[in-house]
Design a protein around this motif. Structure first.
Motif, PDB file in Angstrom:
ATOM      1  N   TYR A  45       3.270   9.359 -14.843  1.00 44.30           N
ATOM      2  CA  TYR A  45       2.130   8.459 -15.018  1.00 44.30           C
ATOM      3  C   TYR A  45       2.062   7.576 -13.783  1.00 44.30           C
ATOM      4  O   TYR A  45       3.082   7.048 -13.340  1.00 44.30           O
ATOM      5  N   MET A  46       0.844   7.396 -13.221  1.00 48.09           N
ATOM      6  CA  MET A  46       0.703   6.567 -12.037  1.00 48.09           C
ATOM      7  C   MET A  46      -0.733   6.082 -11.913  1.00 48.09           C
ATOM      8  O   MET A  46      -1.563   6.406 -12.746  1.00 48.09           O
ATOM      9  N   ASP A  47      -1.029   5.344 -10.857  1.00 49.63           N
ATOM     10  CA  ASP A  47      -2.388   4.882 -10.576  1.00 49.63           C
ATOM     11  C   ASP A  47      -3.187   6.087 -10.088  1.00 49.63           C
ATOM     12  O   ASP A  47      -3.090   6.477  -8.923  1.00 49.63           O
ATOM     13  N   THR A  48      -3.983   6.675 -10.971  1.00 43.99           N
ATOM     14  CA  THR A  48      -4.718   7.894 -10.626  1.00 43.99           C
ATOM     15  C   THR A  48      -5.866   7.624  -9.656  1.00 43.99           C
ATOM     16  O   THR A  48      -6.265   8.524  -8.911  1.00 43.99           O
ATOM     17  N   GLU A  49      -6.399   6.423  -9.640  1.00 44.30           N
ATOM     18  CA  GLU A  49      -7.456   6.108  -8.660  1.00 44.30           C
ATOM     19  C   GLU A  49      -6.892   6.140  -7.246  1.00 44.30           C
ATOM     20  O   GLU A  49      -7.546   6.624  -6.318  1.00 44.30           O
ATOM     21  N   LEU A  50      -5.683   5.659  -7.080  1.00 47.46           N
ATOM     22  CA  LEU A  50      -5.027   5.702  -5.775  1.00 47.46           C
ATOM     23  C   LEU A  50      -4.748   7.150  -5.375  1.00 47.46           C
ATOM     24  O   LEU A  50      -4.931   7.532  -4.212  1.00 47.46           O
ATOM     25  N   VAL A  51      -4.322   7.966  -6.324  1.00 43.72           N
ATOM     26  CA  VAL A  51      -4.105   9.394  -6.063  1.00 43.72           C
ATOM     27  C   VAL A  51      -5.403  10.025  -5.577  1.00 43.72           C
ATOM     28  O   VAL A  51      -5.431  10.741  -4.569  1.00 43.72           O
ATOM     29  N   THR A  52      -6.506   9.765  -6.291  1.00 44.53           N
ATOM     30  CA  THR A  52      -7.804  10.326  -5.913  1.00 44.53           C
ATOM     31  C   THR A  52      -8.216   9.846  -4.524  1.00 44.53           C
ATOM     32  O   THR A  52      -8.619  10.653  -3.678  1.00 44.53           O
ATOM     33  N   ASP A  53      -8.105   8.556  -4.275  1.00 47.72           N
ATOM     34  CA  ASP A  53      -8.554   7.992  -2.998  1.00 47.72           C
ATOM     35  C   ASP A  53      -7.772   8.524  -1.806  1.00 47.72           C
ATOM     36  O   ASP A  53      -8.366   8.864  -0.775  1.00 47.72           O
TER      37      ASP A  53
ATOM     38  N   SER B 120      -3.413  11.109   6.396  1.00 44.52           N
ATOM     39  CA  SER B 120      -4.741  10.549   6.667  1.00 44.52           C
ATOM     40  C   SER B 120      -4.667   9.238   7.451  1.00 44.52           C
ATOM     41  O   SER B 120      -5.693   8.718   7.879  1.00 44.52           O
ATOM     42  N   GLY B 121      -3.459   8.706   7.605  1.00 48.24           N
ATOM     43  CA  GLY B 121      -3.290   7.416   8.276  1.00 48.24           C
ATOM     44  C   GLY B 121      -3.333   6.238   7.318  1.00 48.24           C
ATOM     45  O   GLY B 121      -3.213   5.098   7.737  1.00 48.24           O
ATOM     46  N   GLN B 122      -3.480   6.520   6.025  1.00 48.57           N
ATOM     47  CA  GLN B 122      -3.518   5.459   5.021  1.00 48.57           C
ATOM     48  C   GLN B 122      -2.129   5.241   4.424  1.00 48.57           C
ATOM     49  O   GLN B 122      -1.394   6.199   4.187  1.00 48.57           O
ATOM     50  N   GLN B 123      -1.820   3.977   4.180  1.00 54.25           N
ATOM     51  CA  GLN B 123      -0.562   3.648   3.515  1.00 54.25           C
ATOM     52  C   GLN B 123      -0.709   3.972   2.031  1.00 54.25           C
ATOM     53  O   GLN B 123      -1.696   3.606   1.407  1.00 54.25           O
TER      54      GLN B 123
ATOM     55  N   PHE C 278       3.329  13.574   3.796  1.00 58.19           N
ATOM     56  CA  PHE C 278       3.956  12.329   4.257  1.00 58.19           C
ATOM     57  C   PHE C 278       4.975  12.673   5.347  1.00 58.19           C
ATOM     58  O   PHE C 278       6.173  12.778   5.072  1.00 58.19           O
ATOM     59  N   PRO C 279       4.518  12.869   6.587  1.00 57.59           N
ATOM     60  CA  PRO C 279       5.410  13.332   7.658  1.00 57.59           C
ATOM     61  C   PRO C 279       6.612  12.421   7.906  1.00 57.59           C
ATOM     62  O   PRO C 279       7.662  12.890   8.343  1.00 57.59           O
ATOM     63  N   GLU C 280       6.457  11.136   7.617  1.00 58.51           N
ATOM     64  CA  GLU C 280       7.573  10.201   7.802  1.00 58.51           C
ATOM     65  C   GLU C 280       8.349   9.990   6.506  1.00 58.51           C
ATOM     66  O   GLU C 280       9.235   9.142   6.437  1.00 58.51           O
ATOM     67  N   GLY C 281       7.991  10.742   5.475  1.00 57.15           N
ATOM     68  CA  GLY C 281       8.661  10.636   4.185  1.00 57.15           C
ATOM     69  C   GLY C 281       7.925   9.720   3.221  1.00 57.15           C
ATOM     70  O   GLY C 281       7.115   8.888   3.625  1.00 57.15           O
ATOM     71  N   LEU C 282       8.183   9.935   1.967  1.00 55.77           N
ATOM     72  CA  LEU C 282       7.651   9.099   0.898  1.00 55.77           C
ATOM     73  C   LEU C 282       8.852   8.476   0.195  1.00 55.77           C
ATOM     74  O   LEU C 282       9.618   9.175  -0.478  1.00 55.77           O
ATOM     75  N   ALA C 283       9.033   7.187   0.398  1.00 55.34           N
ATOM     76  CA  ALA C 283      10.180   6.483  -0.172  1.00 55.34           C
ATOM     77  C   ALA C 283       9.938   6.177  -1.647  1.00 55.34           C
ATOM     78  O   ALA C 283       8.853   5.722  -2.019  1.00 55.34           O
ATOM     79  N   PHE C 284      10.928   6.464  -2.479  1.00 56.86           N
ATOM     80  CA  PHE C 284      10.883   6.116  -3.899  1.00 56.86           C
ATOM     81  C   PHE C 284      11.957   5.089  -4.184  1.00 56.86           C
ATOM     82  O   PHE C 284      13.099   5.237  -3.747  1.00 56.86           O
ATOM     83  N   ASN C 285      11.580   4.047  -4.908  1.00 56.01           N
ATOM     84  CA  ASN C 285      12.526   3.023  -5.321  1.00 56.01           C
ATOM     85  C   ASN C 285      12.516   2.960  -6.839  1.00 56.01           C
ATOM     86  O   ASN C 285      11.482   2.659  -7.444  1.00 56.01           O
TER      87      ASN C 285
END
Length: 138
Positions: free
Chosen positions: A119-127, A94-97, A64-71
Motif C-alpha cells: 500500500y502506498m501513495d498511488t497518486e505519486l506512483v502515477t505521477d 525522469s529527474g524527479q525525486q 532508479f539508477p542511483e538506487g531507491l533507499a528504503f527505511n
C-alpha cells in the motif's frame, strides 16, 4: 529463534535486497506459489506471481539508477504475518525525486514469502513512476 523472530529477520533481509536493488534476491525470497499484490489503480497495480516478480522487480528498480533507499520505520509481527511501515527515497530516471510512504503486509511460509501486499501513495506512483499515465487512458 521463534517463528515470529525468524519472519521478522527474513523481512529485514527482503528489505535489504530491495535496498540493494537485487531483483534476483527479491524474487528468490518468494515461495513457488508466492505473489505480490500492489494496491490501487495504477499501471503497476495488480497481482504478480514469482516469475513475473523476477522480471518486474528489476525493471522497477532500474528506474532508479542511483538506487531507491528504503527505511523501515516500524515493524510488528504475529504468527506468519509481518506488517512494515516504510519510506523510500530516490532519484527517478525522469529527474524527479521519488519519496513515498508505504505499508507492507508480508505473509511467510517455511519455504518463503507467500504474499506481499503493498500500500502506498498511488497518486505519486502515477505521477512519477507511470509518467502521469493511468490505466485505460487514451
Amino acid at each position: 529463534m521463534t517463528t515470529i523472530e525468524r519472519n521478522k529477520q527474513r523481512t529485514l533481509e527482503f528489505f535489504d535486497a530491495m535496498q540493494r536493488g537485487d531483483g534476483e534476491a527479491i524474487a528468490n525470497a518468494y515461495c513457488d506459489e508466492g505473489r505480490v499484490v500492489t494496491m490501487g489503480q495504477t499501471l503497476i497495480s495488480g497481482s504478480r506471481r514469482k516469475e513475473e516478480i523476477r522480471q518486474f522487480a528489476s525493471g522497477v528498480l532500474d528506474a532508479f539508477p542511483e538506487g531507491l533507499a528504503f527505511n523501515v520505520v516500524g515493524m510488528i509481527a504475529e504468527g506468519d504475518r509481518v506488517a512494515v511501515e516504510a519510506v523510500s527515497d530516490g532519484m527517478h530516471v525522469s529527474g524527479q525525486q521519488y519519496s513515498n510512504a508505504y505499508h507492507f503486509l508480508l505473509t511467510w511460509r517455511d519455504d518463503g514469502l507467500l504474499e506481499l501486499k503493498e500500500y502506498m501513495d498511488t497518486e505519486l506512483v502515477t505521477d512519477i513512476l507511470c509518467g502521469g499515465q493511468r490505466p485505460g487512458a487514451i
